[in-house]
Scaffold this motif. Structure first.
Motif, PDB file in Angstrom:
ATOM      1  N   MET A   2      -0.416  -3.480 -14.443  1.00 50.22           N
ATOM      2  CA  MET A   2       0.818  -3.206 -14.760  1.00 50.22           C
ATOM      3  C   MET A   2       1.385  -2.052 -15.239  1.00 50.22           C
ATOM      4  O   MET A   2       0.366  -1.066 -15.462  1.00 50.22           O
ATOM      5  CB  MET A   2       1.382  -4.236 -16.026  1.00 50.22           C
ATOM      6  CG  MET A   2       1.041  -5.662 -15.941  1.00 50.22           C
ATOM      7  SD  MET A   2       1.777  -6.502 -14.621  1.00 50.22           S
ATOM      8  CE  MET A   2       3.351  -6.946 -15.218  1.00 50.22           C
ATOM      9  N   GLU A   3       2.567  -1.488 -14.893  1.00 49.01           N
ATOM     10  CA  GLU A   3       3.202  -0.431 -15.269  1.00 49.01           C
ATOM     11  C   GLU A   3       4.551  -0.112 -15.824  1.00 49.01           C
ATOM     12  O   GLU A   3       5.162  -1.162 -15.684  1.00 49.01           O
ATOM     13  CB  GLU A   3       3.215   0.727 -14.101  1.00 49.01           C
ATOM     14  CG  GLU A   3       4.018   0.018 -12.957  1.00 49.01           C
ATOM     15  CD  GLU A   3       3.729   0.704 -11.574  1.00 49.01           C
ATOM     16  OE1 GLU A   3       4.657   1.206 -10.914  1.00 49.01           O
ATOM     17  OE2 GLU A   3       2.597   1.176 -11.192  1.00 49.01           O
ATOM     18  N   VAL A   9      15.076  -0.528 -13.142  1.00 50.81           N
ATOM     19  CA  VAL A   9      14.426  -1.037 -12.101  1.00 50.81           C
ATOM     20  C   VAL A   9      14.618  -2.787 -12.187  1.00 50.81           C
ATOM     21  O   VAL A   9      14.665  -3.125 -13.424  1.00 50.81           O
ATOM     22  CB  VAL A   9      12.738  -0.678 -12.480  1.00 50.81           C
ATOM     23  CG1 VAL A   9      11.965  -1.701 -11.449  1.00 50.81           C
ATOM     24  CG2 VAL A   9      12.772   0.623 -12.151  1.00 50.81           C
ATOM     25  N   SER A  10      14.694  -3.197 -10.986  1.00 52.88           N
ATOM     26  CA  SER A  10      14.928  -4.855 -11.096  1.00 52.88           C
ATOM     27  C   SER A  10      13.622  -5.664 -11.788  1.00 52.88           C
ATOM     28  O   SER A  10      12.475  -5.394 -11.203  1.00 52.88           O
ATOM     29  CB  SER A  10      15.158  -5.212  -9.677  1.00 52.88           C
ATOM     30  OG  SER A  10      15.186  -6.576  -9.530  1.00 52.88           O
ATOM     31  N   SER A  14       9.977  -5.769  -9.834  1.00 51.05           N
ATOM     32  CA  SER A  14       8.918  -4.953 -10.685  1.00 51.05           C
ATOM     33  C   SER A  14       7.852  -6.083 -11.159  1.00 51.05           C
ATOM     34  O   SER A  14       6.651  -6.036 -11.168  1.00 51.05           O
ATOM     35  CB  SER A  14       9.313  -4.245 -11.629  1.00 51.05           C
ATOM     36  OG  SER A  14       9.913  -4.823 -12.587  1.00 51.05           O
ATOM     37  N   LEU A  15       8.304  -7.276 -11.599  1.00 55.40           N
ATOM     38  CA  LEU A  15       7.567  -7.916 -12.146  1.00 55.40           C
ATOM     39  C   LEU A  15       6.777  -8.770 -11.245  1.00 55.40           C
ATOM     40  O   LEU A  15       5.561  -9.192 -11.413  1.00 55.40           O
ATOM     41  CB  LEU A  15       8.225  -9.101 -13.153  1.00 55.40           C
ATOM     42  CG  LEU A  15       8.728  -8.523 -14.426  1.00 55.40           C
ATOM     43  CD1 LEU A  15       9.538  -9.806 -15.062  1.00 55.40           C
ATOM     44  CD2 LEU A  15       7.564  -8.088 -15.284  1.00 55.40           C
ATOM     45  N   HIS A  16       7.210  -9.298 -10.061  1.00 59.41           N
ATOM     46  CA  HIS A  16       6.604  -9.779  -8.906  1.00 59.41           C
ATOM     47  C   HIS A  16       5.666  -9.059  -8.474  1.00 59.41           C
ATOM     48  O   HIS A  16       4.449  -9.315  -8.400  1.00 59.41           O
ATOM     49  CB  HIS A  16       7.480 -10.202  -7.890  1.00 59.41           C
ATOM     50  CG  HIS A  16       7.025 -10.841  -6.427  1.00 59.41           C
ATOM     51  ND1 HIS A  16       6.462 -12.143  -6.625  1.00 59.41           N
ATOM     52  CD2 HIS A  16       6.661 -10.168  -5.455  1.00 59.41           C
ATOM     53  CE1 HIS A  16       5.938 -11.977  -5.304  1.00 59.41           C
ATOM     54  NE2 HIS A  16       5.935 -11.064  -4.509  1.00 59.41           N
ATOM     55  N   GLU A  17       5.786  -7.693  -8.264  1.00 58.58           N
ATOM     56  CA  GLU A  17       4.801  -6.936  -7.855  1.00 58.58           C
ATOM     57  C   GLU A  17       3.770  -6.482  -8.571  1.00 58.58           C
ATOM     58  O   GLU A  17       2.576  -6.612  -8.415  1.00 58.58           O
ATOM     59  CB  GLU A  17       5.620  -5.575  -7.546  1.00 58.58           C
ATOM     60  CG  GLU A  17       6.244  -5.233  -6.360  1.00 58.58           C
ATOM     61  CD  GLU A  17       6.960  -4.276  -6.280  1.00 58.58           C
ATOM     62  OE1 GLU A  17       7.374  -3.241  -7.293  1.00 58.58           O
ATOM     63  OE2 GLU A  17       7.973  -3.767  -5.270  1.00 58.58           O
ATOM     64  N   VAL A  20       1.330  -9.817  -8.383  1.00 61.92           N
ATOM     65  CA  VAL A  20       0.618  -9.405  -6.942  1.00 61.92           C
ATOM     66  C   VAL A  20      -0.494  -8.757  -7.374  1.00 61.92           C
ATOM     67  O   VAL A  20      -1.774  -9.048  -7.130  1.00 61.92           O
ATOM     68  CB  VAL A  20       1.541  -9.029  -5.714  1.00 61.92           C
ATOM     69  CG1 VAL A  20       0.775  -8.597  -4.674  1.00 61.92           C
ATOM     70  CG2 VAL A  20       2.689 -10.077  -5.675  1.00 61.92           C
ATOM     71  N   ARG A  21      -0.274  -7.603  -7.916  1.00 66.01           N
ATOM     72  CA  ARG A  21      -1.464  -6.522  -8.446  1.00 66.01           C
ATOM     73  C   ARG A  21      -2.378  -7.250  -9.123  1.00 66.01           C
ATOM     74  O   ARG A  21      -3.698  -7.043  -9.372  1.00 66.01           O
ATOM     75  CB  ARG A  21      -0.870  -5.443  -9.060  1.00 66.01           C
ATOM     76  CG  ARG A  21      -0.131  -4.343  -8.131  1.00 66.01           C
ATOM     77  CD  ARG A  21      -0.030  -3.133  -8.579  1.00 66.01           C
ATOM     78  NE  ARG A  21       0.973  -3.054  -9.873  1.00 66.01           N
ATOM     79  CZ  ARG A  21       2.228  -2.906  -9.958  1.00 66.01           C
ATOM     80  NH1 ARG A  21       2.889  -2.733  -8.766  1.00 66.01           N
ATOM     81  NH2 ARG A  21       2.814  -3.144 -11.161  1.00 66.01           N
ATOM     82  N   MET A  22      -2.140  -7.967 -10.189  1.00 65.77           N
ATOM     83  CA  MET A  22      -2.906  -8.590 -11.206  1.00 65.77           C
ATOM     84  C   MET A  22      -4.000  -9.757 -10.273  1.00 65.77           C
ATOM     85  O   MET A  22      -4.977 -10.001 -10.730  1.00 65.77           O
ATOM     86  CB  MET A  22      -2.075  -9.617 -12.371  1.00 65.77           C
ATOM     87  CG  MET A  22      -1.742  -8.242 -13.305  1.00 65.77           C
ATOM     88  SD  MET A  22      -2.851  -7.608 -14.092  1.00 65.77           S
ATOM     89  CE  MET A  22      -3.496  -8.571 -15.106  1.00 65.77           C
TER      90      MET A  22
END
Length: 79
Positions: A2-3, A9-10, A14-17, A20-22
């Motif tokens: 998370m960042e 920022v939408s 950003s939460l979806h991205e 995906v990273r998690m």
């Protein structure tokens, strides 16, 4: 993982991205044969009691006798 984001920022994007990273991170963690925990000195006594089968990186509290002795030796030697 998370960042932090700026206010413009939408969240939907950003939460979806972040999710995906998690998920990718979770897959990689499961592949790791040995996990090394990193923590501060407050956990020292619990690691000594309960963490014998785990790998740890931490600073030994300066209140422990041997840590005091080593610190004093370093100060005395001028290192």
């Amino acid at each position: 993982m998370m960042e932090g984001q700026r206010g413009n920022v939408s969240d939907k994007k950003s939460l979806h991205e972040g999710v995906v990273r998690m998920k990718e991170y979770e897959k990689e963690i499961k592949k790791a044969p040995n996990f090394i925990y990193v923590c501060d000195s407050e956990i020292y006594s619990n690691i000594v009691k309960y963490g014998e089968n785990m790998k740890w990186i931490f600073r030994v509290p300066e209140t422990i006798g041997n840590a005091k002795n080593i610190q004093n030796m370093i100060v005395q030697s001028g290192s």
